[in-house]
Design an enzyme around this catalytic site. Structure first.
Site, PDB file in Angstrom:
ATOM      1  N   GLU A 101      48.971  43.822  22.409  1.00  0.00           N
ATOM      2  CA  GLU A 101      49.870  42.645  22.709  1.00  0.00           C
ATOM      3  C   GLU A 101      51.174  43.187  22.226  1.00  0.00           C
ATOM      4  O   GLU A 101      51.781  42.655  21.264  1.00  0.00           O
ATOM      5  CB  GLU A 101      49.459  41.530  21.412  1.00  0.00           C
ATOM      6  CG  GLU A 101      47.980  40.779  22.084  1.00  0.00           C
ATOM      7  CD  GLU A 101      47.676  39.786  21.209  1.00  0.00           C
ATOM      8  OE1 GLU A 101      48.482  39.213  20.436  1.00  0.00           O
ATOM      9  OE2 GLU A 101      46.665  39.093  21.671  1.00  0.00           O
TER      10      GLU A 101
ATOM     11  N   GLU B 239      40.453  40.073  24.297  1.00  0.00           N
ATOM     12  CA  GLU B 239      40.389  39.329  23.407  1.00  0.00           C
ATOM     13  C   GLU B 239      40.183  37.912  23.916  1.00  0.00           C
ATOM     14  O   GLU B 239      41.095  37.550  24.962  1.00  0.00           O
ATOM     15  CB  GLU B 239      41.424  39.056  22.447  1.00  0.00           C
ATOM     16  CG  GLU B 239      41.491  40.210  21.391  1.00  0.00           C
ATOM     17  CD  GLU B 239      42.892  40.066  20.561  1.00  0.00           C
ATOM     18  OE1 GLU B 239      43.370  38.939  20.261  1.00  0.00           O
ATOM     19  OE2 GLU B 239      43.284  41.171  20.163  1.00  0.00           O
TER      20      GLU B 239
END
Ligand code: IFM
Length: 461
Positions: free
Chosen positions: A169, A365
């Site tokens: 991320e 995720e």
């Protein structure tokens, strides 16, 4: 317990869970680990709700064997863990800390023995403090340090790690950590933070090349993406949403997948040999990982009004977009709207934007925080988490039916853990952790996921 029949997936579909080092390991001063920016940030008064820290976290450093036993019970195909850079290289570069490397060596061996593929993230936001002292991600050199670290762990683990991802991320690390200052390293640089994004992406490319030269295969990235919706059809809102979409989605995906920034304005904000760097950033990947949580709704800023909106963060004045709350959906206990169809939507958008340039996708995720605790019988009933994953898997399956090549799903998270600035109240785990006693209690969602995996594994034979 019984649940509605789960959607069916191809036999090769990979079932996983994910965690990150600073969120679960604890043992921050043990066996030669160096400090990271999260150790420093947690010591800042007011930075973390309740003044909590990752000093002990889920004590995974000492309990990893029984945690791997839980993963074995769950029947996982793959477990996504991150390596703590400062456990392996205490100052981020130079001398390897053998005890740190050995910790992961033992864990990777144990996972392989259990038939669980280790899926390794190199950098999940925990930069060694010594590198931050030299400018961190605002310093181009940090990208090369990530490449060196990748070479070291690649040479050590190439024979056993089945999936690699240099970055987790980068968008969140850039915006929260470098633009807004609400995550480590706590810098509030506004748009200047794009330079930190560029250096992370360069580090990604250098790490991909280093891993390949060390003999590693199956390399990707774990990048956060979600649809951006305009608050209305007004041209102002549509333009604001488009700008935001470019900042949070395409600024990070385009360089990696097609070797360019999505608009000239981005490159103009950056310094350095951008064109040369983009060639490195676009090093071919075997797969692309999407972390999905929630869409964002964006309106044009209204003069005289703040732009903080739903983020509950003081945004700098003068931004060309304003996040607004998405209403009309159920929310998690963290207050995030639950919008499973957003997952299918972003997958279809990736397919149409990148076409043949898009490698297979993994959902690296997806997850939700609900605060369910053990009842008197010691059971944790978390039906909302089961519903969340079931609905997201259905949405993902429908995108596959439409032709998107998705090859696996990693639940965030295996265990309740340290949710960064939100501390320990937010619980994403399939396994409840009592942070006073460190007792693990598998939740109902654990049993649901176990049954789902088991049914799909049975169909493999
Ligand atoms: O806990 C985080 C994780 O570290 C990165 N992705 C989102 C999760 C939930 O906020």
């Amino acid at each position: 317990m019984s649940w509605k029949p789960a959607p069916e997936f191809p036999s090769s579909f990979l079932w996983g869970t994910a965690t990150a080092a600073y969120q679960i390991e604890g043992a921050v001063a043990e066996d030669g680990r160096g400090r990271s920016i999260w150790d420093d940030f947690c010591e800042r008064p007011g930075a973390i709700i309740g003044g909590e820290t990752g000093v002990v976290a889920a004590d995974h450093y000492h309990r990893w064997e029984s945690d791997v036993d839980l993963m074995t019970t769950l029947g996982l195909d793959a477990y996504r863990l991150s390596l703590s850079w400062s456990r392996i290289l205490p100052t981020g570069t130079g001398q390897v800390n053998v005890k740190g490397l050995d910790f992961y060596d033992r864990m990777i061996d144990r996972l392989c023995d259990a038939g669980i593929t280790p899926a390794v993230t190199l950098y999940h936001w925990d930069l060694p403090s010594a590198l931050q002292e030299q400018g961190g991600w605002m310093n181009r050199d940090t990208a090369f340090r990530l490449g060196e670290y990748a070479q070291i762990v690649g040479e050590k683990f190439a024979d056993r790690v089945g999936m690699w991802m240099p970055l987790n991320e980068p968008v969140v690390h850039t915006l929260y950590g470098h633009a807004l200052g609400v995550h480590a390293p706590g810098l509030a640089l506004g748009f200047e933070a794009f330079q930190a994004a560029h250096h992370q992406l360069l580090g990604h490319g250098l790490a991909v090349n280093a891993l390949r030269s060390a003999g590693c295969s199956n390399i990707g990235i774990a990048s956060n993406h979600a649809p951006v919706r305009a608050a209305s059809e007004s041209p102002e809102d549509v333009v604001a949403a488009d700008i935001y979409d470019h900042v949070v989605n395409w600024m990070f995906a385009d360089p990696v997948l097609v070797g360019k920034y999505p608009a000239d304005e981005f490159a103009q904000l950056l310094s350095g040999p951008i064109d040369e760097d983009l060639k490195i950033i676009a090093a071919p990947l075997d797969w692309y990982g999407i972390n999905y949580y929630e869409p964002t709704m964006i309106a044009a800023p209204v003069e005289g009004e703040g732009t903080a909106g739903v983020l509950e963060i003081d945004l700098p004045p003068g931004l060309p977009f304003a996040p607004v709350a998405i209403t009309g959906y159920p929310t998690t206990d963290f207050g995030w709207p639950i919008i499973p169809e957003g997952l299918g939507e972003i997958l279809r958008t990736f397919q149409s934007r990148f076409g043949d340039a898009l490698p297979p996708i993994y959902i690296t995720e997806s997850g939700c925080s609900f605060h369910d605790a053990p009842n008197e019988a010691g059971e944790v009933h978390d039906p909302a988490r089961i519903d969340y994953h079931d609905a997201h898997l259905r949405s993902l399956r429908s995108a596959m039916d439409d032709g998107v090549d998705v090859q696996g799903y990693f639940v965030w998270s295996m265990l309740d853990n340290f949710e960064w600035a939100a501390g320990y109240k937010e619980r994403f785990g399939l396994v409840h952790v009592d942070f006073d006693t460190q007792k693990r209690t598998p939740k109902d969602s654990f049993e649901w996921y176990r049954a789902l995996i088991s049914a799909h594994k049975a169909a493999r034979v």
